[in-house]
Scaffold this motif. Structure first.
Motif, short mmCIF file in Angstrom:
data_model
loop_
_atom_site.label_atom_id
_atom_site.label_comp_id
_atom_site.label_asym_id
_atom_site.label_seq_id
_atom_site.Cartn_x
_atom_site.Cartn_y
_atom_site.Cartn_z
N GLY A 146 -2.87 -11.88 23.88
CA GLY A 146 -3.57 -10.59 24.47
C GLY A 146 -3.27 -9.41 24.14
N ILE A 147 -2.69 -9.16 22.88
CA ILE A 147 -2.06 -7.69 22.52
C ILE A 147 -3.24 -6.67 22.33
CG2 ILE A 147 -0.86 -6.41 20.93
CD1 ILE A 147 0.48 -9.29 20.18
N LYS A 148 -4.36 -7.34 21.76
CA LYS A 148 -5.51 -6.34 21.64
C LYS A 148 -6.57 -6.83 22.59
CE LYS A 148 -3.80 -4.06 19.98
NZ LYS A 148 -3.63 -2.67 19.85
N PRO A 149 -7.34 -5.92 23.10
CA PRO A 149 -8.23 -5.94 24.26
C PRO A 149 -9.53 -6.58 23.45
CG PRO A 149 -7.92 -3.93 23.94
CD PRO A 149 -6.79 -4.28 22.82
N LEU A 150 -10.52 -7.01 24.35
CA LEU A 150 -12.05 -7.41 23.92
C LEU A 150 -12.34 -7.76 25.23
CD1 LEU A 150 -13.92 -7.62 21.64
CD2 LEU A 150 -13.08 -10.16 21.46
N LEU A 466 4.22 -17.23 34.84
CA LEU A 466 3.56 -16.03 35.34
C LEU A 466 3.90 -14.86 34.52
CD1 LEU A 466 4.32 -16.92 39.09
CD2 LEU A 466 2.16 -17.40 38.06
N ASN A 467 4.98 -14.46 34.33
CA ASN A 467 5.34 -13.39 33.62
C ASN A 467 4.64 -13.07 32.16
OD1 ASN A 467 7.77 -11.43 34.86
ND2 ASN A 467 7.86 -13.44 35.56
N LEU A 468 4.45 -14.49 31.55
CA LEU A 468 3.85 -14.38 30.18
C LEU A 468 2.32 -14.13 30.15
CD1 LEU A 468 6.16 -16.77 28.33
CD2 LEU A 468 5.96 -14.19 28.03
N THR A 469 1.58 -14.64 31.28
CA THR A 469 0.21 -14.66 31.37
C THR A 469 -0.45 -13.74 32.19
OG1 THR A 469 0.32 -16.49 33.12
CG2 THR A 469 0.36 -17.20 30.69
N ARG A 470 0.45 -12.97 33.34
CA ARG A 470 -0.14 -12.17 34.26
C ARG A 470 0.54 -10.82 33.96
NH1 ARG A 470 -2.38 -16.69 34.26
NH2 ARG A 470 -3.73 -17.34 36.03
N PHE A 471 2.04 -10.88 34.24
CA PHE A 471 2.75 -9.60 34.25
C PHE A 471 2.52 -8.74 33.02
CE2 PHE A 471 6.44 -6.94 34.31
CZ PHE A 471 6.37 -6.06 35.41
N VAL A 472 2.82 -9.50 31.97
CA VAL A 472 3.15 -8.82 30.67
C VAL A 472 1.66 -8.17 30.25
CG1 VAL A 472 2.46 -10.73 29.08
CG2 VAL A 472 4.24 -8.96 28.26
N LEU A 475 1.36 -4.67 31.02
CA LEU A 475 2.26 -3.70 30.10
C LEU A 475 1.46 -3.65 28.72
CD1 LEU A 475 5.82 -5.04 30.82
CD2 LEU A 475 4.65 -3.31 32.05
N LEU A 476 1.05 -4.79 28.30
CA LEU A 476 0.27 -4.79 26.87
C LEU A 476 -0.76 -3.73 27.00
CD1 LEU A 476 0.92 -8.52 26.00
CD2 LEU A 476 1.95 -6.52 24.80
N GLU A 489 -0.76 2.81 16.11
CA GLU A 489 -0.80 1.36 16.30
C GLU A 489 0.57 0.99 16.70
OE1 GLU A 489 -2.34 -1.35 13.30
OE2 GLU A 489 -0.44 -2.02 13.03
N VAL A 490 0.68 0.16 17.76
CA VAL A 490 1.92 -0.14 18.19
C VAL A 490 1.95 -1.80 18.25
CG1 VAL A 490 3.70 -0.59 20.29
CG2 VAL A 490 2.12 1.67 19.82
#
Length: 616
Positions: A146-150, A466-472, A475-476, A489-490
């Protein structure tokens, strides 16, 4: 990197709606300042704004592919595919012919070869829409992490989609309404997958494919975290982490434009810096550029607190010298964070009130604006804490046992809870604790199970999940919106799915073998970093300690309370807000009131600027 938009309607001839398509596409100009493109057919409209990074002269979008002289498929694509060269060779062996050097054409040809299974072949960050003219179907695909939104908005006869909510909201068919669940998502940091706050709008989940045809809309997960037994010993595990990270950083150096690394002087960004500097040197591309951020006078007047033990500056300088980078230290004036034009730009980039770390959104925006003057691409250390266990809540026994999201336990709530100034009647109606408990149960139900796993190890797997699917995700999202607002571009090497899959399954005793945070990463980077950086404790992104920022918040809140037309007033506990303003300078910044004050100010600005109707 780009911004994408689209509209499919099987009941209408959309050729007359091209002005609306242009309006939707124009909202993405910040994401793609270099070029604009449109494509249309009877039932579909595609728009694209381009930030040229690879194959600058070609790669224009929307891009079409022909079979026997007829258009077979069209793509509007945002992101970077880091294995596009290997895929190009593989597709060429299948008989595909290419007109450009772009990764966009590789994505398009991959669709023609593998259909919706193309996503499993891609290594990168991406959000894309593909229209198949043969089947008259739309495919929406989002990268695994989920780095790029859609976002998308289903309609009775089709769908609208875009990289950000603003692209969808630009279509007059979409109402600007928010219901109770949408408000709950704003007020509590639970980040429910697919929730998009605006009523009726959805977000494509990381690792998800959405297909839209005449028969309706269907969704499928093509990737998710899975539980696998880890059989490597510690030396092999450390070596594998190093190999995966080095390969990932090397892949992410590909660019036909100036590139840099965001350097904080911490373990995560320093490891990326060291590997990137080596990679560029090996390619004969000269010295790596690095950037850091701080506030004017902060290094000299730094005050340690519960989460920040030392200023970044000395570590940044030592790491830059060690890696031989061309470094720029971006120093911000604290009062710039409260400047109206900066806050307007932040809100316009997010489409939602920045509910957490209120001062960090403007500072990140200003940092990225400064970097963009010199570079178009930057690598970041984001997601290492979530993956390797860098936060305090990974090691706090009380937090481990708490039946809620780790970052929302009592010790962390002052940073992520913003309800202190919310009206008590609204609190009761929203029942945030109940909503949080439901979302927590939903999240735990997703966690993959490894047969025979001890209870303690399973709990650490849950916390990591939880951190990898919600918290991060929060931040992303922040990094994407603030960077793309200025056309930067990051890239995030720690989100490479191969690295994530591997480290997710490493047992916790091995992840923390030396009793410290991020043991594996520290061991994997041991030969890359100076001792002081290698041994430095986790320190978060810098926040301003300037009293002038609190004064500015107080002035804005006083003005809000004096404005009887302020749209947030029905949601605000005005008496508590007045009491917060009567406290001595500095008291608000040390309490829960600052985060809630930030939230209410942002919420008021959002309700006014976006003309949102709240349905409670």
């Amino acid at each position: 990197m780009c911004g994408i938009v689209g509209w499919v309607d099987f009941a209408r001839d959309l050729s007359r709606e091209r002005p609306t398509l242009r309006a939707m596409t124009d909202t993405m100009a910040c994401r793609g300042p270099d070029a604009e493109g449109h494509w249309h057919d009877r039932h579909v409209l595609f728009g694209h704004r381009r930030l040229a990074v690879i194959d600058l002269e070609h790669g224009h979008q929307p891009m079409t592919a022909e079979i026997d002289g007829r258009t077979a498929a069209v793509v509007t694509f945002c992101g970077e595919i880091y294995n596009f060269r290997e895929l190009r060779a593989e597709l060429s062996a299948h008989g595909h012919r290419f007109r450009t050097r772009s990764d966009t054409e590789v994505v398009l040809r991959a669709y023609l070869q593998w259909g919706e299974d193309l996503a499993g072949h891609l290594n990168g960050m991406f959000a894309l829409g593909v229209w198949d003219t043969r089947s008259e179907e739309l495919l929406l695909v989002r990268d695994r992490m989920g780095i790029k939104p859609l976002y998308y908005y289903p309609t009775p006869a089709g769908v609208l989609f875009g990289s950000e909510p603003k692209a969808v909201l630009a279509n007059p068919a979409v109402p600007r309404r928010v219901d109770a669940d949408g408000l709950r998502e704003i007020l509590d940091m639970v980040k429910t997958p697919e929730a998009a706050v605006f009523t009726g709008m959805r977000e494509v989940r990381p690792g998800q494919v959405v297909r839209v045809g005449r028969g309706g809309l269907t969704k499928r997960r093509y990737w998710s975290l899975t539980a696998r037994e880890h059989t490597d010993d510690l030396p092999t595990t450390v070596a594998t982490v190093r190999e995966l990270l080095a390969d990932t950083v090397d892949r992410q150096l590909v660019a036909d434009v100036p590139l840099a690394v965001l350097l904080s002087g911490g373990l995560d960004s320093s490891a990326v810096t060291a590997l990137a500097a080596r990679g560029l040197a090996a390619q004969g591309r000269g010295r790596l550029r690095t950037f850091s951020v701080d506030f004017v006078g902060a290094a000299e007047g730094f005050l340690a607190d519960a989460v920040r033990g030392a200023s970044d500056a000395p570590y940044v300088r030592e790491m830059s010298a060690h890696a031989g980078t061309d470094h720029t230290e971006v120093l911000l004036q604290a009062d710039a964070l409260a400047a109206p034009h900066v806050r307007d730009a932040v809100l316009a980039a997010t489409d939602l009130p920045p509910a957490y770390w209120g001062d960090m959104w403007p500072s990140l925006y200003l940092l990225f604006a400064d970097i963009r003057r010199a570079c178009t691409v930057a690598l970041s250390g984001e997601a290492a804490d979530e993956l390797f266990g860098g936060y305090l809540w990974f090691r706090n026994p009380a937090v481990r046992q708490a039946a809620t999201f780790p970052w929302l336990t009592s010790g962390s709530a002052r940073y992520f809870g913003g309800l202190a100034l919310l009206d008590e009647g609204v609190k009761e109606k929203l029942d945030i604790p109940g909503y949080r408990a439901d979302r927590y149960r939903d999240a735990l139900a997703e966690v993959p199970v490894l047969a025979g796993e001890p209870a303690g190890e399973r709990r650490m797997r849950e916390i990591t999940y939880l951190n990898l699917t919600r918290f991060v995700q929060t931040l992303l999202d922040r990094k994407d919106r603030m960077s793309m607002a200025v056309g930067l571009e990051v890239r995030v090497p720690y989100c490479d799915h191969r690295l994530v899959e591997y480290v997710f399954n490493v047992p916790w005793p091995m992840k923390s073998f030396d009793g410290r945070e991020k043991s594996l990463l520290r061991a994997a980077a041991a030969d890359l970093l100076p001792a002081s950086v290698l041994e430095r404790a986790k320190t978060p992104y810098p926040a301003t300690q300037d009293a002038g920022y609190e004064r500015a918040l107080r002035a804005r809140m006083a003005g809000l309370l004096a404005d009887r037309h302020a749209p947030v007033l029905p949601l605000l506990d005005r008496e508590r807000a007045r009491r917060a303003l009567s406290r001595p300078l500095g008291a608000v910044s040390r309490s829960y009131d600052r985060g809630s004050m930030e939230l209410m100010l942002w919420l008021n600005q959002w309700l006014a600027a976006y003309d949102v109707t709240v349905d409670l």
